[in-house]
Design a protein around this motif. Sequence first.
Motif, short mmCIF file in Angstrom:
data_model
loop_
_atom_site.label_atom_id
_atom_site.label_comp_id
_atom_site.label_asym_id
_atom_site.label_seq_id
_atom_site.Cartn_x
_atom_site.Cartn_y
_atom_site.Cartn_z
N TRP A 81 -21.29 -38.59 -15.08
CA TRP A 81 -22.37 -39.25 -14.35
C TRP A 81 -23.70 -38.61 -14.67
O TRP A 81 -23.84 -37.39 -14.68
CB TRP A 81 -22.10 -39.17 -12.85
N GLN A 82 -24.67 -39.45 -14.94
CA GLN A 82 -26.04 -39.00 -15.19
C GLN A 82 -26.79 -39.10 -13.86
O GLN A 82 -26.98 -40.19 -13.32
CB GLN A 82 -26.71 -39.87 -16.24
N VAL A 83 -27.20 -37.94 -13.32
CA VAL A 83 -27.79 -37.90 -11.99
C VAL A 83 -29.22 -37.38 -12.09
O VAL A 83 -29.50 -36.44 -12.83
CB VAL A 83 -26.98 -36.98 -11.06
N ALA A 84 -30.12 -37.99 -11.34
CA ALA A 84 -31.50 -37.51 -11.29
C ALA A 84 -32.09 -37.82 -9.92
O ALA A 84 -31.68 -38.79 -9.26
CB ALA A 84 -32.33 -38.16 -12.39
N ALA A 85 -33.03 -36.99 -9.49
CA ALA A 85 -33.67 -37.18 -8.18
C ALA A 85 -35.17 -36.94 -8.31
O ALA A 85 -35.62 -36.14 -9.15
CB ALA A 85 -33.07 -36.25 -7.14
N TRP A 86 -35.92 -37.62 -7.46
CA TRP A 86 -37.37 -37.52 -7.43
C TRP A 86 -37.83 -37.33 -5.99
O TRP A 86 -37.11 -37.67 -5.05
CB TRP A 86 -38.04 -38.80 -7.97
N HIS A 87 -39.05 -36.81 -5.83
CA HIS A 87 -39.66 -36.71 -4.51
C HIS A 87 -40.82 -37.69 -4.41
O HIS A 87 -41.62 -37.82 -5.35
CB HIS A 87 -40.20 -35.28 -4.28
N ASP A 88 -40.87 -38.37 -3.30
CA ASP A 88 -42.06 -39.15 -2.95
C ASP A 88 -42.87 -38.28 -2.00
O ASP A 88 -42.53 -38.14 -0.83
CB ASP A 88 -41.65 -40.47 -2.28
N THR A 133 -34.82 -48.24 -29.44
CA THR A 133 -34.49 -46.89 -28.95
C THR A 133 -33.00 -46.67 -29.10
O THR A 133 -32.19 -47.57 -28.83
CB THR A 133 -34.87 -46.75 -27.45
N SER A 134 -32.62 -45.46 -29.52
CA SER A 134 -31.19 -45.17 -29.61
C SER A 134 -30.59 -45.10 -28.21
O SER A 134 -31.29 -44.79 -27.23
CB SER A 134 -30.96 -43.84 -30.34
N LEU A 135 -29.30 -45.37 -28.12
CA LEU A 135 -28.62 -45.35 -26.82
C LEU A 135 -28.70 -43.96 -26.20
O LEU A 135 -28.95 -43.81 -25.00
CB LEU A 135 -27.17 -45.78 -26.99
N GLN A 136 -28.50 -42.93 -27.02
CA GLN A 136 -28.53 -41.57 -26.49
C GLN A 136 -29.90 -41.22 -25.93
O GLN A 136 -30.01 -40.65 -24.83
CB GLN A 136 -28.14 -40.57 -27.59
N ALA A 137 -30.96 -41.55 -26.65
CA ALA A 137 -32.32 -41.26 -26.19
C ALA A 137 -32.63 -42.03 -24.91
O ALA A 137 -33.27 -41.51 -23.98
CB ALA A 137 -33.33 -41.61 -27.27
N PHE A 138 -32.17 -43.27 -24.84
CA PHE A 138 -32.40 -44.08 -23.65
C PHE A 138 -31.72 -43.48 -22.43
O PHE A 138 -32.33 -43.35 -21.36
CB PHE A 138 -31.88 -45.50 -23.90
N ILE A 139 -30.46 -43.07 -22.56
CA ILE A 139 -29.71 -42.52 -21.44
C ILE A 139 -30.35 -41.23 -20.93
O ILE A 139 -30.39 -40.98 -19.72
CB ILE A 139 -28.25 -42.27 -21.86
N LYS A 140 -30.86 -40.41 -21.83
CA LYS A 140 -31.43 -39.12 -21.44
C LYS A 140 -32.77 -39.26 -20.72
O LYS A 140 -33.16 -38.37 -19.96
CB LYS A 140 -31.60 -38.23 -22.68
N ASN A 141 -33.48 -40.35 -20.95
CA ASN A 141 -34.83 -40.49 -20.41
C ASN A 141 -34.78 -41.11 -19.01
O ASN A 141 -35.02 -42.29 -18.80
CB ASN A 141 -35.69 -41.35 -21.34
N LYS A 142 -34.45 -40.27 -18.01
CA LYS A 142 -34.29 -40.78 -16.64
C LYS A 142 -35.62 -41.29 -16.08
O LYS A 142 -35.64 -42.24 -15.30
CB LYS A 142 -33.75 -39.68 -15.72
N LYS A 143 -36.72 -40.67 -16.47
CA LYS A 143 -38.03 -41.13 -15.99
C LYS A 143 -38.27 -42.56 -16.42
O LYS A 143 -38.68 -43.42 -15.61
CB LYS A 143 -39.15 -40.23 -16.52
N ASN A 144 -37.99 -42.86 -17.68
CA ASN A 144 -38.22 -44.22 -18.18
C ASN A 144 -37.29 -45.22 -17.49
O ASN A 144 -37.70 -46.35 -17.16
CB ASN A 144 -38.00 -44.26 -19.68
#
Length: 660
Positions: A425-432, A372-383
């Motif tokens: 900063w790459q920020v992401a949030a999820w709900h449980d 996987t490219s570094l850029q694609a990896f960084i963007k995929n917060k779910k993964n």
Amino acid sequence: MRNMSTLLISLALAISFSFAAVAQEEYSSSQIKKYKNGIFEVVTLKLEDKTVYKEAFPHKLIPFHLRNDKYHSLGTAFLIQDNTFVSAAHVFNIGYKSQLSDNFALRDSKGNIFKITNVEKYSNYRDLIQFSVAGDTSPYHEFKIADAYEEGDVIYAAGNAHGEGVIFRKGTLTSFTYEPIDGKWKNIRFSAAASPGNSGGPLLNLAGKVVGIVTMKSSSENLNYAFPIKEFMEFSSERAEFFESQMGEVESTKTLIYSWDFKADLPKEIMALRKIAEKSFYDRFESGRTEFVAKYETDIFPKHENIQKYLMNQSNSENFSIIDINGNGEWLLFEPGEQKEVKIDNKQSMWFSSNDKMIGGYQFFMEKPVDTSLQAFIKNKKNILDTFLTSVKWNMTIAATPVYITSYGEPVYEDNYEDNYGRFWQVAAWHDQYTDRGIMIYCLPTPQGIVCDFITTSTSWLEMQKKNYRINLPRIMLSYTAKLGEWEEFLQLPKEMIPTFLQDAKLDVSEDSVEFDVGAFSGTMKKMKLSVDSNFYVAVEISPENTDKLVVGHISFKPNLYEDGVYSISKLYDLKNNASDSYSDFWQKFTTGTSPYNFEVINEGKTINKYMNLGANGKSPKIVGKRKDDRGYLATCTLQSDVELAEFTSACDAFINGLH
């Protein structure tokens, strides 16, 4: 005989009166049915659980009445007049975000649902709420308000205990106690049992009239609390009251406690009231921070009087570390504890640890997958999050059984936030949805993958943590290490992923040389056995001259990861009066070119070394610059002691002579 008959009759009457007195202290079956008809559950619709579990969710472990109910039971409310109900404010928690707050309703004992509409009284300070519902409530019992009550009265606590239906439990009104903040009124203490779910239910006297609103269960003894109904009746219905006395800012051993005091006009639709209260609460948090900085600006980072001592002798770490002050007034870099490695597969690893100075419970570094490219990896917060959850065996406990989680799905929030240092900063949030909690990651890309802080919190505090985290970003430090080939890919990322102090960096790896220009350091390295698989380390520091700026303070090349051997340059400062005796001795030898800083060969057992002050030896004018009085640049060559001396000298000379 007559006297005996009279005596028997008198005894019989006394006994009957005694039983009658006892009977008056117990609710009859008809009373319970009558009163029960006016007590409702406060409920909200269950959310669709989007969490992915490692195995099928063990629904059978959850009690039947909970797993088959499409509603969550939150507490109790009771009817006081047409369509008008009373409960405890904390059952609704207006003012704080929740995933469950959009569908507040009441449910009667037969399962009929009444949507809550307007709030008519509200005080989280007093823990009371009065509201109206849509629908016809005329068939239900309306509770009357008690005119008087006193210690020793027999009372009943009625409510939806444990969400399993309304029950009545008998006790005594034992005493009155001042409310703990300002003593503005006296709460009722009572001895009847109370359980989770009772909150908001009525405290009733023997006549079935309301004495108080059940608000709190004692944790240590069976003395529970109710808000007096007299106080409820006297409280104004014109404005909602929001009050928190224990908000605070804590940083660098300094603390500021402040309160939130907000009022809103009533009546108001419940969700509209929640929205304006939330905004007021978050605004107060920001103004509290402003007050804290105004009071303690010269006592905290970066304006504390001792900060320069640290800035001129900084530590570095390849995982998130945070600058903080200790009890002696010394600033230090607090690094994470022991790191644990998890093999994701044969070609990808993750390391995680914990640092109690950070906001999150875990900090982790994750390598990108090789395919996987570094850029694609960084963007995929779910993964990224899915991999972390699986790697640490993330779970929640259901009936004492761990239930493992593999994914929370796609993020509900993503951001790319630039801090004052120019780091993105790459920020992401999820709900449980199952636990009404939030999960958030704050990450920085690296040449090898990504470093993240992993945070869990209640949904209500998730928004607060977004703001709170940004306050702490200037004290969070990260240095970078990776193979030269990985650096080349990193520096080709879009500018919004590369920190500004590295955006102009250049790195060109060819078959026989490496050309680099990183921060103040540049050169052309030849005859050093460097390749795309050699390691390049960049230590990031805060500029002592400008604390809003990051600079490169140290670089090193390691030709072979599996052998001792490194070529490095470090920027050092004259600490003057802040220097220890050992540092003063070093600085004197370093600046005068005294052994071992005269480029002589030093055999230290397993390694052989050479040390040079580049400025004192007239080397690398671009790197050294014009300022030589308060700083210096230490070049170090280290190789294994079994390397031929001629080979060592040749490689070290190539390093020094290759610097620009």
